[in-house]
Design a protein around this motif. Structure first.
Motif, PDB file in Angstrom:
ATOM      1  N   PRO A 373       0.880 -16.676  18.000  1.00 49.20           N
ATOM      2  CA  PRO A 373       0.676 -15.722  19.091  1.00 49.20           C
ATOM      3  C   PRO A 373       1.090 -16.261  20.453  1.00 49.20           C
ATOM      4  CG  PRO A 373      -1.208 -15.705  17.613  1.00 49.20           C
ATOM      5  CD  PRO A 373      -0.316 -16.817  17.152  1.00 49.20           C
ATOM      6  N   ALA A 374       0.894 -17.572  20.689  1.00 44.49           N
ATOM      7  CA  ALA A 374       1.315 -18.150  21.978  1.00 44.49           C
ATOM      8  C   ALA A 374       2.823 -18.105  22.124  1.00 44.49           C
ATOM      9  CB  ALA A 374       0.819 -19.591  22.077  1.00 44.49           C
ATOM     10  N   GLU A 375       3.544 -18.336  21.038  1.00 42.56           N
ATOM     11  CA  GLU A 375       5.003 -18.254  21.088  1.00 42.56           C
ATOM     12  C   GLU A 375       5.448 -16.828  21.396  1.00 42.56           C
ATOM     13  OE1 GLU A 375       8.896 -19.363  18.330  1.00 42.56           O
ATOM     14  OE2 GLU A 375       6.929 -19.062  17.402  1.00 42.56           O
ATOM     15  N   THR A 376       4.768 -15.860  20.793  1.00 40.36           N
ATOM     16  CA  THR A 376       5.102 -14.456  21.033  1.00 40.36           C
ATOM     17  C   THR A 376       4.833 -14.071  22.489  1.00 40.36           C
ATOM     18  OG1 THR A 376       4.575 -13.899  18.737  1.00 40.36           O
ATOM     19  CG2 THR A 376       4.627 -12.083  20.328  1.00 40.36           C
ATOM     20  N   ALA A 377       3.720 -14.559  23.017  1.00 38.01           N
ATOM     21  CA  ALA A 377       3.320 -14.164  24.367  1.00 38.01           C
ATOM     22  C   ALA A 377       4.124 -14.867  25.456  1.00 38.01           C
ATOM     23  CB  ALA A 377       1.828 -14.453  24.551  1.00 38.01           C
ATOM     24  N   PHE A 378       4.399 -16.164  25.274  1.00 36.34           N
ATOM     25  CA  PHE A 378       5.005 -16.945  26.355  1.00 36.34           C
ATOM     26  C   PHE A 378       6.407 -17.460  26.044  1.00 36.34           C
ATOM     27  CE2 PHE A 378       0.362 -17.787  26.381  1.00 36.34           C
ATOM     28  CZ  PHE A 378       0.045 -17.088  27.544  1.00 36.34           C
ATOM     29  N   GLY A 379       6.810 -17.386  24.771  1.00 35.58           N
ATOM     30  CA  GLY A 379       8.076 -17.977  24.364  1.00 35.58           C
ATOM     31  C   GLY A 379       7.856 -19.397  23.858  1.00 35.58           C
ATOM     32  N   ARG A 380       8.713 -19.805  22.937  1.00 36.35           N
ATOM     33  CA  ARG A 380       8.542 -21.120  22.312  1.00 36.35           C
ATOM     34  C   ARG A 380       8.692 -22.252  23.321  1.00 36.35           C
ATOM     35  NH1 ARG A 380      12.761 -22.217  17.878  1.00 36.35           N
ATOM     36  NH2 ARG A 380      11.809 -20.326  17.031  1.00 36.35           N
ATOM     37  N   THR A 381       9.681 -22.155  24.194  1.00 34.53           N
ATOM     38  CA  THR A 381       9.911 -23.229  25.163  1.00 34.53           C
ATOM     39  C   THR A 381       8.715 -23.395  26.094  1.00 34.53           C
ATOM     40  OG1 THR A 381      12.305 -22.902  25.099  1.00 34.53           O
ATOM     41  CG2 THR A 381      11.404 -24.026  27.022  1.00 34.53           C
ATOM     42  N   SER A 382       8.198 -22.297  26.602  1.00 34.39           N
ATOM     43  CA  SER A 382       7.040 -22.371  27.493  1.00 34.39           C
ATOM     44  C   SER A 382       5.813 -22.905  26.769  1.00 34.39           C
ATOM     45  CB  SER A 382       6.737 -20.988  28.085  1.00 34.39           C
ATOM     46  OG  SER A 382       7.813 -20.541  28.893  1.00 34.39           O
ATOM     47  N   ALA A 383       5.644 -22.492  25.510  1.00 32.95           N
ATOM     48  CA  ALA A 383       4.496 -22.978  24.738  1.00 32.95           C
ATOM     49  C   ALA A 383       4.582 -24.488  24.541  1.00 32.95           C
ATOM     50  CB  ALA A 383       4.435 -22.267  23.390  1.00 32.95           C
ATOM     51  N   LEU A 384       5.784 -24.998  24.271  1.00 32.10           N
ATOM     52  CA  LEU A 384       5.948 -26.440  24.087  1.00 32.10           C
ATOM     53  C   LEU A 384       5.719 -27.204  25.382  1.00 32.10           C
ATOM     54  CD1 LEU A 384       8.984 -26.440  21.652  1.00 32.10           C
ATOM     55  CD2 LEU A 384       6.793 -27.584  21.230  1.00 32.10           C
ATOM     56  N   TRP A 385       6.220 -26.688  26.488  1.00 32.37           N
ATOM     57  CA  TRP A 385       5.941 -27.341  27.771  1.00 32.37           C
ATOM     58  C   TRP A 385       4.447 -27.308  28.077  1.00 32.37           C
ATOM     59  CZ3 TRP A 385       8.909 -30.743  29.618  1.00 32.37           C
ATOM     60  CH2 TRP A 385      10.303 -30.628  29.605  1.00 32.37           C
ATOM     61  N   GLY A 386       3.794 -26.230  27.681  1.00 31.13           N
ATOM     62  CA  GLY A 386       2.342 -26.153  27.858  1.00 31.13           C
ATOM     63  C   GLY A 386       1.611 -27.221  27.054  1.00 31.13           C
ATOM     64  N   CYS A 387       2.074 -27.470  25.818  1.00 33.00           N
ATOM     65  CA  CYS A 387       1.477 -28.531  24.995  1.00 33.00           C
ATOM     66  C   CYS A 387       1.622 -29.888  25.685  1.00 33.00           C
ATOM     67  CB  CYS A 387       2.137 -28.574  23.626  1.00 33.00           C
ATOM     68  SG  CYS A 387       1.767 -27.155  22.562  1.00 33.00           S
ATOM     69  N   ALA A 388       2.828 -30.160  26.181  1.00 33.47           N
ATOM     70  CA  ALA A 388       3.071 -31.434  26.861  1.00 33.47           C
ATOM     71  C   ALA A 388       2.200 -31.565  28.106  1.00 33.47           C
ATOM     72  CB  ALA A 388       4.548 -31.547  27.228  1.00 33.47           C
ATOM     73  N   ALA A 389       2.092 -30.481  28.876  1.00 35.11           N
ATOM     74  CA  ALA A 389       1.307 -30.524  30.111  1.00 35.11           C
ATOM     75  C   ALA A 389      -0.173 -30.768  29.830  1.00 35.11           C
ATOM     76  CB  ALA A 389       1.493 -29.222  30.888  1.00 35.11           C
ATOM     77  N   LEU A 390      -0.698 -30.151  28.781  1.00 35.83           N
ATOM     78  CA  LEU A 390      -2.109 -30.340  28.441  1.00 35.83           C
ATOM     79  C   LEU A 390      -2.412 -31.792  28.089  1.00 35.83           C
ATOM     80  CD1 LEU A 390      -3.078 -27.137  26.421  1.00 35.83           C
ATOM     81  CD2 LEU A 390      -4.180 -27.999  28.492  1.00 35.83           C
ATOM     82  N   VAL A 391      -1.513 -32.433  27.352  1.00 37.69           N
ATOM     83  CA  VAL A 391      -1.713 -33.844  27.018  1.00 37.69           C
ATOM     84  C   VAL A 391      -1.782 -34.682  28.294  1.00 37.69           C
ATOM     85  CG1 VAL A 391      -0.686 -35.876  25.914  1.00 37.69           C
ATOM     86  CG2 VAL A 391      -0.651 -33.664  24.742  1.00 37.69           C
ATOM     87  N   VAL A 392      -0.867 -34.431  29.229  1.00 41.94           N
ATOM     88  CA  VAL A 392      -0.845 -35.193  30.486  1.00 41.94           C
ATOM     89  C   VAL A 392      -2.114 -34.940  31.296  1.00 41.94           C
ATOM     90  CG1 VAL A 392       0.332 -35.465  32.701  1.00 41.94           C
ATOM     91  CG2 VAL A 392       1.665 -35.290  30.581  1.00 41.94           C
ATOM     92  N   VAL A 393      -2.525 -33.691  31.377  1.00 39.16           N
ATOM     93  CA  VAL A 393      -3.689 -33.336  32.205  1.00 39.16           C
ATOM     94  C   VAL A 393      -4.961 -33.966  31.656  1.00 39.16           C
ATOM     95  CG1 VAL A 393      -5.180 -31.417  32.901  1.00 39.16           C
ATOM     96  CG2 VAL A 393      -2.698 -31.222  33.136  1.00 39.16           C
ATOM     97  N   VAL A 394      -5.226 -33.826  30.356  1.00 37.45           N
ATOM     98  CA  VAL A 394      -6.485 -34.365  29.813  1.00 37.45           C
ATOM     99  C   VAL A 394      -6.487 -35.886  29.834  1.00 37.45           C
ATOM    100  CG1 VAL A 394      -6.933 -32.326  28.402  1.00 37.45           C
ATOM    101  CG2 VAL A 394      -5.686 -34.252  27.401  1.00 37.45           C
ATOM    102  N   THR A 395      -5.317 -36.510  29.681  1.00 38.70           N
ATOM    103  CA  THR A 395      -5.250 -37.974  29.738  1.00 38.70           C
ATOM    104  C   THR A 395      -5.482 -38.469  31.156  1.00 38.70           C
ATOM    105  OG1 THR A 395      -3.714 -37.965  27.870  1.00 38.70           O
ATOM    106  CG2 THR A 395      -3.847 -39.981  29.167  1.00 38.70           C
ATOM    107  N   ALA A 396      -4.899 -37.789  32.136  1.00 37.88           N
ATOM    108  CA  ALA A 396      -5.148 -38.152  33.534  1.00 37.88           C
ATOM    109  C   ALA A 396      -6.616 -37.945  33.893  1.00 37.88           C
ATOM    110  CB  ALA A 396      -4.250 -37.328  34.453  1.00 37.88           C
ATOM    111  N   ALA A 397      -7.219 -36.874  33.348  1.00 39.14           N
ATOM    112  CA  ALA A 397      -8.619 -36.584  33.659  1.00 39.14           C
ATOM    113  C   ALA A 397      -9.544 -37.673  33.148  1.00 39.14           C
ATOM    114  CB  ALA A 397      -9.011 -35.229  33.065  1.00 39.14           C
ATOM    115  N   VAL A 398      -9.288 -38.178  31.942  1.00 41.58           N
ATOM    116  CA  VAL A 398     -10.196 -39.183  31.383  1.00 41.58           C
ATOM    117  C   VAL A 398     -10.076 -40.506  32.128  1.00 41.58           C
ATOM    118  CG1 VAL A 398      -8.802 -40.334  29.587  1.00 41.58           C
ATOM    119  CG2 VAL A 398     -11.202 -39.803  29.139  1.00 41.58           C
ATOM    120  N   LEU A 399      -8.966 -40.739  32.805  1.00 40.81           N
ATOM    121  CA  LEU A 399      -8.835 -41.951  33.624  1.00 40.81           C
ATOM    122  C   LEU A 399      -9.732 -41.902  34.866  1.00 40.81           C
ATOM    123  CD1 LEU A 399      -5.001 -42.660  33.472  1.00 40.81           C
ATOM    124  CD2 LEU A 399      -6.834 -44.056  32.501  1.00 40.81           C
ATOM    125  N   CYS A 400     -10.280 -40.725  35.171  1.00 42.30           N
ATOM    126  CA  CYS A 400     -11.222 -40.618  36.281  1.00 42.30           C
ATOM    127  C   CYS A 400     -12.603 -41.169  35.927  1.00 42.30           C
ATOM    128  CB  CYS A 400     -11.369 -39.155  36.715  1.00 42.30           C
ATOM    129  SG  CYS A 400      -9.845 -38.430  37.364  1.00 42.30           S
TER     130      CYS A 400
END
Length: 433
Positions: A373-400
């Motif tokens: 459903p995420a691919e349908t709603a946002f497109g595959r490329t956007s969904a993949l960039w979203g996956c990458a961004a989430l990894v960066v965000v949660v990893t940066a957050a835990v360093l706090c």
């Protein structure tokens, strides 16, 4: 009295590779070799029985659901009973369920509901096995060489995973998936027999508490009272979910449309496996002083495969990215096990491991289900960039979290009583940072 044979055997082992550690490592190698082949065989068994991709997903979900439901109970049971008995019982259940699965497939009478039921039994066994196995491993080593021991153990696990997947796929194609499942049942029997010889005499007698609910509450207090612990578990709950969705759903689609099909995607996954082995080799030598800081910084590259698929990068670049990700992920894995070993009291290891496992797997099924459903709603490329961004965000957050940045490797063995004291102090002040 130690026999001459035992003396010769012990002289061939490093000082940190005691009897229990050696048995656990050998048994884990056998189990992983069989299980990773069986994962491929189970999918082909469903397809050969007339199922489709949706049926393959149902069988996979049937394994994951009881794993999530029973993990916390499994951790409490493993801290209440002798862990080696829990391991043997779980291996026996996995052996019997896989043997029945193999018989049904070989007889040509495997129905979807039967395969789901037997796979669910396997997931139940895994829910009780995993916390007990991690607790047993963490209690089997001590001293300054603990991280090296964990690195060698993980090297055996990762090597067996790579070899098992390749061997399982080849066997399924050559002689059929039923025989691969039968081989997995035999592997569980062999591993369970080895684990039956584990020595738990060095582990203090469990103090009987107020029952299972009291044990679960005590485990929760141990988990929730350590910000570095629950922070990293939450981080990996999200990271594992999005990376799992990218690998399981988007990766094969990108490979089909841009990289040349299943062959190149399999090659990329092979490079990831090779990277994990290289990472464990690195960690047999490297002992970062700030355990969790070094490990968490090495989680950032976990975003790279999703980014490479989003571009999409050529297969050569994707393979290089996958290899790097495998290396850095093992830096985290060994550092994480070392931190648990030095900080968590022995009698609570399995309950803490259960929360760790629960966080690792709980969000993977919904994330995988929502990938389409995420691919349908946002497109595959956007969904993949979203996956990458989430990894960066949660990893940066835990360093706090101060403890993540500041927790240091200890250079001397710490007794269980000292660890209990430090845990009580941490709970009282809300963290050591």
């Amino acid at each position: 009295m130690t026999s001459p044979v035992e003396l010769r055997r012990s002289s061939r082992r490093p000082a940190w590779a005691g009897r229990n550690y050696s048995l656990l490592t050998a048994a884990a190698f056998v189990t992983n070799l069989g299980s990773h082949g069986a994962l491929i065989a189970a999918a082909f068994a469903v397809l050969e029985a007339g199922g489709d991709g949706g049926d393959v997903g149902l069988v996979a979900a049937a394994r994951t659901l009881p794993l999530v439901l029973f993990l916390l109970i499994g951790g409490a049971v493993a801290d209440r009973l002798p862990r080696h008995r829990v391991l043997v019982a779980a291996n026996a259940l996995n052996c019997l369920s896989q043997a029945a699965f193999a018989v049904l497939v070989l007889s040509g009478k495997a129905g979807l509901w039967q395969m789901m039921l037997l796979t669910a039994l396997g997931g139940t066994g895994q829910a009780f096995f995993s916390p007990a196995a991690e607790g047993m491993l963490l209690s089997s080593v001590e001293g300054e060489q603990a991280s090296r021991a964990f690195a060698v153990f993980r090297m055996a696990m990762q090597g067996a995973a790579v070899g098992g997947a390749a061997l399982g796929g080849a066997m399924a194609a050559a002689i059929g998936p039923g025989w691969v499942l039968a081989a997995d049942a035999a592997a569980f029997a062999v591993a369970g027999s080895m684990r039956a010889f584990l020595d738990v005499g060095h582990i203090p007698q469990r103090v009987r508490g107020g029952g299972m609910l009291a044990d679960l509450r005590e485990g929760w207090r141990e988990f929730a009272g350590r910000p570095w612990l629950w922070g990293i578990v939450v981080q990996f709950s999200i990271a594992n979910a999005v990376v799992g969705a990218a690998d399981a759903v988007y990766g094969p689609l990108v490979a089909r449309d841009h990289l040349g099909g299943a062959g190149p995607w399999g090659l990329a996954l092979g490079f990831f496996g090779a990277g994990t082995v290289a990472g464990t080799l690195l960690m047999t030598r490297w002992k970062p002083r700030r355990l969790l800081l070094a490990g968490t910084l090495c989680v950032f590259p976990l975003a790279l495969p999703s980014a490479a698929l989003a571009v999409p990068a050529p297969i050569s670049v994707l393979c290089a990215v996958m290899f790097l990700t495998g290396v850095t992920l093992e830096v985290f894995g060994v550092s994480w096990m070392t931190a648990l070993h030095q900080e968590i009291p022995e009698d609570k290891l399995s309950r803490v491991a259960a929360y760790d496992w629960f966080g690792s797997v709980a969000l993977v099924p919904p994330a995988t289900a929502l990938a389409g459903p995420a691919e349908t709603a946002f497109g595959r490329t956007s969904a993949l960039w979203g996956c990458a961004a989430l990894v960066v965000v949660v990893t940066a957050a835990v360093l706090c979290v101060p403890d993540v940045r500041d927790l240091r490797r200890r250079t001397k063995h710490v007794s269980a009583s000292e660890r209990v004291g430090s845990a009580d102090a941490e709970s009282a002040v809300g963290g050591l940072g």
